[in-house]
Design a protein around this motif. Structure first.
Motif, PDB file in Angstrom:
ATOM      1  N   ILE A  23     -41.765  66.643   9.111  1.00 27.70           N
ATOM      2  CA  ILE A  23     -43.073  65.881  10.486  1.00 27.70           C
ATOM      3  C   ILE A  23     -42.423  66.784  11.823  1.00 27.70           C
ATOM      4  O   ILE A  23     -43.943  66.770  12.836  1.00 27.70           O
ATOM      5  N   GLU A  24     -42.071  68.191  11.344  1.00 27.67           N
ATOM      6  CA  GLU A  24     -41.716  68.792  12.810  1.00 27.67           C
ATOM      7  C   GLU A  24     -41.916  70.467  12.015  1.00 27.67           C
ATOM      8  O   GLU A  24     -40.965  70.476  11.365  1.00 27.67           O
ATOM      9  N   PHE A  25     -43.052  71.442  12.756  1.00 24.66           N
ATOM     10  CA  PHE A  25     -42.440  72.919  12.236  1.00 24.66           C
ATOM     11  C   PHE A  25     -42.736  73.966  13.131  1.00 24.66           C
ATOM     12  O   PHE A  25     -43.190  73.543  13.875  1.00 24.66           O
ATOM     13  N   LEU A  26     -42.133  75.010  13.390  1.00 21.79           N
ATOM     14  CA  LEU A  26     -42.332  75.658  14.120  1.00 21.79           C
ATOM     15  C   LEU A  26     -41.974  77.242  13.724  1.00 21.79           C
ATOM     16  O   LEU A  26     -40.955  77.129  13.062  1.00 21.79           O
ATOM     17  N   HIS A  27     -43.065  77.984  13.916  1.00 23.47           N
ATOM     18  CA  HIS A  27     -42.256  79.281  12.765  1.00 23.47           C
ATOM     19  C   HIS A  27     -41.982  80.360  13.953  1.00 23.47           C
ATOM     20  O   HIS A  27     -42.380  80.629  14.872  1.00 23.47           O
ATOM     21  N   VAL A  28     -41.118  81.205  13.802  1.00 22.14           N
ATOM     22  CA  VAL A  28     -40.330  81.913  15.247  1.00 22.14           C
ATOM     23  C   VAL A  28     -40.350  83.057  14.241  1.00 22.14           C
ATOM     24  O   VAL A  28     -39.789  83.542  13.590  1.00 22.14           O
ATOM     25  N   LYS A  29     -40.958  83.964  15.050  1.00 17.23           N
ATOM     26  CA  LYS A  29     -40.926  85.846  15.020  1.00 17.23           C
ATOM     27  C   LYS A  29     -40.324  86.192  15.899  1.00 17.23           C
ATOM     28  O   LYS A  29     -40.846  86.995  17.529  1.00 17.23           O
ATOM     29  N   PRO A  30     -39.078  86.079  15.382  1.00 22.27           N
ATOM     30  CA  PRO A  30     -38.241  86.538  17.271  1.00 22.27           C
ATOM     31  C   PRO A  30     -38.200  88.509  17.324  1.00 22.27           C
ATOM     32  O   PRO A  30     -38.651  89.151  16.078  1.00 22.27           O
ATOM     33  N   GLY A  31     -38.164  89.025  18.462  1.00 19.44           N
ATOM     34  CA  GLY A  31     -37.959  90.258  18.527  1.00 19.44           C
ATOM     35  C   GLY A  31     -37.172  91.017  17.811  1.00 19.44           C
ATOM     36  O   GLY A  31     -37.351  92.238  16.951  1.00 19.44           O
ATOM     37  N   LYS A  32     -36.053  90.455  17.355  1.00 16.47           N
ATOM     38  CA  LYS A  32     -35.188  91.036  16.791  1.00 16.47           C
ATOM     39  C   LYS A  32     -34.500  89.830  15.230  1.00 16.47           C
ATOM     40  O   LYS A  32     -34.453  89.405  16.082  1.00 16.47           O
ATOM     41  N   THR A  39     -37.572  73.388  11.561  1.00 21.62           N
ATOM     42  CA  THR A  39     -38.050  72.331  10.659  1.00 21.62           C
ATOM     43  C   THR A  39     -37.797  71.013  11.387  1.00 21.62           C
ATOM     44  O   THR A  39     -36.012  71.102  11.366  1.00 21.62           O
ATOM     45  N   LYS A  40     -38.290  69.853  11.050  1.00 20.86           N
ATOM     46  CA  LYS A  40     -37.400  68.416  11.316  1.00 20.86           C
ATOM     47  C   LYS A  40     -37.738  67.248  10.093  1.00 20.86           C
ATOM     48  O   LYS A  40     -39.242  67.217   9.726  1.00 20.86           O
ATOM     49  N   LEU A  41     -36.814  67.224   9.069  1.00 15.29           N
ATOM     50  CA  LEU A  41     -37.519  66.101   8.221  1.00 15.29           C
ATOM     51  C   LEU A  41     -37.179  64.799   8.710  1.00 15.29           C
ATOM     52  O   LEU A  41     -36.058  64.846   8.490  1.00 15.29           O
ATOM     53  N   LYS A  42     -37.840  64.296   7.442  1.00 14.12           N
ATOM     54  CA  LYS A  42     -37.585  62.673   7.714  1.00 14.12           C
ATOM     55  C   LYS A  42     -37.323  62.373   6.338  1.00 14.12           C
ATOM     56  O   LYS A  42     -37.843  62.570   5.006  1.00 14.12           O
ATOM     57  N   SER A  43     -36.084  61.675   5.271  1.00 15.71           N
ATOM     58  CA  SER A  43     -36.063  60.860   4.613  1.00 15.71           C
ATOM     59  C   SER A  43     -36.474  60.392   3.816  1.00 15.71           C
ATOM     60  O   SER A  43     -36.908  59.185   4.664  1.00 15.71           O
ATOM     61  N   VAL A  44     -36.988  60.697   3.391  1.00 16.45           N
ATOM     62  CA  VAL A  44     -38.300  58.872   3.194  1.00 16.45           C
ATOM     63  C   VAL A  44     -37.523  57.672   1.878  1.00 16.45           C
ATOM     64  O   VAL A  44     -37.956  56.953   1.583  1.00 16.45           O
ATOM     65  N   THR A  45     -36.068  57.938   1.281  1.00 18.26           N
ATOM     66  CA  THR A  45     -35.570  56.653   1.370  1.00 18.26           C
ATOM     67  C   THR A  45     -34.967  56.151   2.263  1.00 18.26           C
ATOM     68  O   THR A  45     -34.431  54.887   1.914  1.00 18.26           O
ATOM     69  N   ASN A  46     -34.648  56.333   3.190  1.00 15.76           N
ATOM     70  CA  ASN A  46     -33.530  55.913   4.558  1.00 15.76           C
ATOM     71  C   ASN A  46     -33.892  56.607   5.689  1.00 15.76           C
ATOM     72  O   ASN A  46     -33.732  56.025   6.525  1.00 15.76           O
ATOM     73  N   GLY A  47     -35.056  56.948   5.550  1.00 22.77           N
ATOM     74  CA  GLY A  47     -35.392  57.291   7.104  1.00 22.77           C
ATOM     75  C   GLY A  47     -34.745  58.332   8.044  1.00 22.77           C
ATOM     76  O   GLY A  47     -35.572  58.186   9.265  1.00 22.77           O
ATOM     77  N   LYS A  48     -33.461  58.687   7.769  1.00 21.87           N
ATOM     78  CA  LYS A  48     -32.949  59.788   8.729  1.00 21.87           C
ATOM     79  C   LYS A  48     -33.870  61.043   8.750  1.00 21.87           C
ATOM     80  O   LYS A  48     -34.192  61.671   7.716  1.00 21.87           O
ATOM     81  N   VAL A  49     -34.073  61.694  10.149  1.00 21.45           N
ATOM     82  CA  VAL A  49     -34.258  62.260  10.652  1.00 21.45           C
ATOM     83  C   VAL A  49     -33.174  63.588  10.807  1.00 21.45           C
ATOM     84  O   VAL A  49     -32.575  63.345  11.885  1.00 21.45           O
TER      85      VAL A  49
END
Length: 222
Positions: A23-32, A39-49
């Motif tokens: 439901i959300e994601f962010l690609h991160v490229k740190p300097g080092k 990511t944020k993931l939502k279960s399709v079986t119980n709705g837990k995030v």
């Protein structure tokens, strides 16, 4: 098999013996250090995030899905009933896999994600915007068209939302269901139909013919 570079919003993956929707994601490229995807993931079986971080190049098992259009019919306790707009077959789903169910109105067309492996329903997605009527709010302030000042309002579905001060009860507004935010007021179409000359129809005219003729007159006026 996909990798972390394939991560996108709405992707369904197998993770920890369950199926999750991103439901959300962010690609991160740190300097080092190595890159990663938060990511944020939502279960399709119980709705837990849950929150999870995948390292760059990490292999993920995506779920093959197909999308179909369904019309929302009604809610029975915690079960929602939908009808396929193509073959009219009906399905029932639990509230936990619905997105923004508080803005769901009978008759709304939604997108249903179906697991091609077993035919199970993975997710029910709302359209980008929906139109709903204001059922309750404080009286609108005449002439105040500012959108930065808001007041609470209750929609016809029972959902609560903040709207600009100029919004009245009975107004219809567009809403972003994902953010739960106001977009704009729907303009009312006001016109007066005046027929200066009576339209004559013979006894042999069918209802369908008369209806088409009247619709033609209306289209010319709008």
């Amino acid at each position: 098999m996909a990798s972390s570079s394939d991560i996108r919003k709405g992707l369904c993956i197998k993770y920890n013996n369950d199926i999750y929707k991103i439901i959300e994601f962010l690609h991160v490229k740190p300097g080092k250090g190595p890159a990663f995807v938060r990511t944020k993931l939502k279960s399709v079986t119980n709705g837990k995030v849950i929150d999870n971080t995948f390292s760059a190049g990490h292999k993920i098992e995506d779920v093959r899905v197909e999308t179909k259009k369904y019309q929302y019919l009604y809610k029975d306790s915690e079960t929602y009933h939908f009808m396929n707009t193509d073959d009219y077959n009906q399905i029932t789903v639990q509230e936990v896999i619905l997105d923004s169910s508080q803005f769901l109105k009978e008759g709304e067309i939604v997108t249903v994600l179906i697991n091609t492996e077993d035919g199970s329903t993975l997710s029910v997605e709302m359209p980008q915007n929906v139109t709903l009527e204001i059922s309750s709010t404080e009286p609108g302030v005449k002439g105040n068209t500012a959108t930065n000042a808001t007041k609470p309002a209750i929609l016809e579905t029972g959902a609560k939302i903040n709207v600009p001060l100029f919004i009245h009860e009975g107004d219809k507004i567009k809403i972003d269901p994902e953010k739960g935010s106001y977009i704009e007021r729907v303009k009312k179409l006001n016109f007066k139909l005046t027929i200066h000359q009576p339209i004559q129809y013979s006894e042999n005219e069918t209802i369908e013919t008369i209806t088409e003729d009247l619709n033609g007159h209306l289209e010319k006026m709008i």
